[in-house]
Write a protein that holds these residues in place. Structure first.
Motif, PDB file in Angstrom:
ATOM      1  N   PHE A 119      -8.145  -4.883   9.277  1.00 51.74           N
ATOM      2  CA  PHE A 119      -6.946  -5.275   8.559  1.00 51.74           C
ATOM      3  C   PHE A 119      -7.227  -6.361   7.523  1.00 51.74           C
ATOM      4  N   THR A 120      -8.110  -7.291   7.824  1.00 53.21           N
ATOM      5  CA  THR A 120      -8.392  -8.379   6.881  1.00 53.21           C
ATOM      6  C   THR A 120      -8.925  -7.839   5.563  1.00 53.21           C
ATOM      7  N   ARG A 121      -9.890  -6.953   5.625  1.00 54.42           N
ATOM      8  CA  ARG A 121     -10.457  -6.358   4.396  1.00 54.42           C
ATOM      9  C   ARG A 121      -9.401  -5.547   3.652  1.00 54.42           C
ATOM     10  N   PHE A 122      -8.623  -4.766   4.399  1.00 49.48           N
ATOM     11  CA  PHE A 122      -7.537  -3.985   3.810  1.00 49.48           C
ATOM     12  C   PHE A 122      -6.560  -4.914   3.077  1.00 49.48           C
ATOM     13  N   ALA A 123      -6.131  -5.979   3.738  1.00 48.99           N
ATOM     14  CA  ALA A 123      -5.171  -6.917   3.144  1.00 48.99           C
ATOM     15  C   ALA A 123      -5.748  -7.594   1.904  1.00 48.99           C
ATOM     16  N   GLU A 124      -7.012  -7.969   1.944  1.00 52.16           N
ATOM     17  CA  GLU A 124      -7.649  -8.597   0.781  1.00 52.16           C
ATOM     18  C   GLU A 124      -7.652  -7.661  -0.423  1.00 52.16           C
ATOM     19  N   GLU A 125      -7.979  -6.401  -0.198  1.00 53.10           N
ATOM     20  CA  GLU A 125      -8.026  -5.436  -1.298  1.00 53.10           C
ATOM     21  C   GLU A 125      -6.635  -5.138  -1.849  1.00 53.10           C
ATOM     22  N   VAL A 126      -5.643  -5.014  -0.969  1.00 51.57           N
ATOM     23  CA  VAL A 126      -4.266  -4.797  -1.433  1.00 51.57           C
ATOM     24  C   VAL A 126      -3.798  -6.008  -2.224  1.00 51.57           C
ATOM     25  N   ASP A 127      -4.098  -7.196  -1.718  1.00 51.20           N
ATOM     26  CA  ASP A 127      -3.707  -8.431  -2.396  1.00 51.20           C
ATOM     27  C   ASP A 127      -4.348  -8.523  -3.777  1.00 51.20           C
TER      28      ASP A 127
ATOM     29  N   PHE B  10      -4.244  -0.289  -6.505  1.00 56.75           N
ATOM     30  CA  PHE B  10      -5.126  -0.170  -5.346  1.00 56.75           C
ATOM     31  C   PHE B  10      -5.876   1.161  -5.343  1.00 56.75           C
ATOM     32  N   LEU B  11      -5.163   2.263  -5.543  1.00 58.41           N
ATOM     33  CA  LEU B  11      -5.807   3.581  -5.472  1.00 58.41           C
ATOM     34  C   LEU B  11      -6.656   3.896  -6.692  1.00 58.41           C
ATOM     35  N   GLU B  12      -6.619   3.034  -7.696  1.00 64.17           N
ATOM     36  CA  GLU B  12      -7.457   3.228  -8.876  1.00 64.17           C
ATOM     37  C   GLU B  12      -8.629   2.240  -8.916  1.00 64.17           C
ATOM     38  N   ASP B  13      -8.373   0.984  -8.576  1.00 62.78           N
ATOM     39  CA  ASP B  13      -9.363  -0.071  -8.818  1.00 62.78           C
ATOM     40  C   ASP B  13     -10.029  -0.685  -7.589  1.00 62.78           C
ATOM     41  N   SER B  14      -9.457  -0.503  -6.436  1.00 59.08           N
ATOM     42  CA  SER B  14      -9.998  -1.135  -5.236  1.00 59.08           C
ATOM     43  C   SER B  14     -11.362  -0.562  -4.867  1.00 59.08           C
ATOM     44  N   ASP B  15     -12.186  -1.389  -4.241  1.00 60.81           N
ATOM     45  CA  ASP B  15     -13.457  -0.908  -3.688  1.00 60.81           C
ATOM     46  C   ASP B  15     -13.204   0.136  -2.603  1.00 60.81           C
ATOM     47  N   LEU B  16     -12.005   0.127  -2.039  1.00 62.24           N
ATOM     48  CA  LEU B  16     -11.650   1.057  -0.971  1.00 62.24           C
ATOM     49  C   LEU B  16     -10.919   2.294  -1.492  1.00 62.24           C
ATOM     50  N   ALA B  17     -10.754   2.413  -2.808  1.00 59.89           N
ATOM     51  CA  ALA B  17      -9.957   3.500  -3.387  1.00 59.89           C
ATOM     52  C   ALA B  17     -10.476   4.886  -3.008  1.00 59.89           C
ATOM     53  N   THR B  18     -11.751   5.123  -3.133  1.00 55.38           N
ATOM     54  CA  THR B  18     -12.306   6.447  -2.828  1.00 55.38           C
ATOM     55  C   THR B  18     -12.060   6.810  -1.372  1.00 55.38           C
TER      56      THR B  18
ATOM     57  N   TYR C 289       0.837  -1.204   0.000  1.00 52.31           N
ATOM     58  CA  TYR C 289       0.000   0.000   0.000  1.00 52.31           C
ATOM     59  C   TYR C 289       0.872   1.253   0.000  1.00 52.31           C
ATOM     60  N   LEU C 290       1.873   1.279   0.873  1.00 51.62           N
ATOM     61  CA  LEU C 290       2.737   2.449   0.975  1.00 51.62           C
ATOM     62  C   LEU C 290       3.500   2.707  -0.321  1.00 51.62           C
ATOM     63  N   LEU C 291       3.968   1.657  -0.972  1.00 50.97           N
ATOM     64  CA  LEU C 291       4.671   1.825  -2.249  1.00 50.97           C
ATOM     65  C   LEU C 291       3.761   2.456  -3.297  1.00 50.97           C
ATOM     66  N   THR C 292       2.533   1.988  -3.350  1.00 50.20           N
ATOM     67  CA  THR C 292       1.564   2.528  -4.309  1.00 50.20           C
ATOM     68  C   THR C 292       1.206   3.974  -3.954  1.00 50.20           C
ATOM     69  N   CYS C 293       0.934   4.205  -2.700  1.00 50.48           N
ATOM     70  CA  CYS C 293       0.476   5.524  -2.249  1.00 50.48           C
ATOM     71  C   CYS C 293       1.555   6.589  -2.397  1.00 50.48           C
ATOM     72  N   THR C 294       2.799   6.246  -2.089  1.00 43.96           N
ATOM     73  CA  THR C 294       3.859   7.257  -2.098  1.00 43.96           C
ATOM     74  C   THR C 294       4.330   7.641  -3.500  1.00 43.96           C
ATOM     75  N   ARG C 295       3.766   7.022  -4.517  1.00 39.27           N
ATOM     76  CA  ARG C 295       4.085   7.468  -5.883  1.00 39.27           C
ATOM     77  C   ARG C 295       3.642   8.906  -6.103  1.00 39.27           C
ATOM     78  N   GLU C 296       2.551   9.303  -5.446  1.00 38.02           N
ATOM     79  CA  GLU C 296       2.011  10.650  -5.664  1.00 38.02           C
ATOM     80  C   GLU C 296       1.718  11.414  -4.378  1.00 38.02           C
ATOM     81  N   ASN C 297       2.034  10.818  -3.221  1.00 41.52           N
ATOM     82  CA  ASN C 297       1.712  11.447  -1.940  1.00 41.52           C
ATOM     83  C   ASN C 297       2.894  11.315  -0.987  1.00 41.52           C
ATOM     84  N   SER C 298       2.873  12.103   0.074  1.00 43.25           N
ATOM     85  CA  SER C 298       3.956  12.039   1.051  1.00 43.25           C
ATOM     86  C   SER C 298       3.883  10.728   1.840  1.00 43.25           C
TER      87      SER C 298
END
Length: 100
Positions: free
Chosen positions: A61-69, A75-83, A35-44
């Motif tokens: 954490f389980t839901r978070f891990a499932e979506e990252v997996d 993740f920040l484009e396609d995940s149900d949790l992206a917004t 998640y951090l690798l994906t997020c830090t491409r455009e954010n601090s």
């Protein structure tokens, strides 16, 4: 002793349930790092860490891990949790700039 046994059984149940859903919680740090690798491409890094903690608290954490997996680099484009994640990053960026 009872608390220790109960905690061990609960932990085993969580790992087992997540494994059947696809995410292996034994490697929990792997999901956070992805998640951090994906997020830090455009954010601090600070805002990404803040948003990750908030996201895990909100959805668990389980839901978070499932979506990252499931979505990894997208993740920040396609995940149900992206917004929700993007809103949390923006909120965390605003908090970071206020504290500087």
């Amino acid at each position: 002793m009872f608390k220790l046994c109960t905690a061990a059984l609960l932990g085993a149940a969580l790992v087992s349930g997540a494994a059947s859903a696809g995410a292996n919680l034994e490697y929990g740090q792997e999901y956070e790092e992805a998640y951090l690798l994906t997020c830090t491409r455009e954010n601090s890094a600070r805002a990404c860490a803040c948003s990750m903690e908030a996201l895990e608290e909100k959805v668990g954490f389980t839901r978070f891990a499932e979506e990252v997996d499931r979505h990894r680099d997208d993740f920040l484009e396609d995940s149900d949790l992206a917004t929700m994640a993007i809103d949390l990053v923006a909120h965390c960026e605003a908090l970071t700039s206020l504290n500087e």
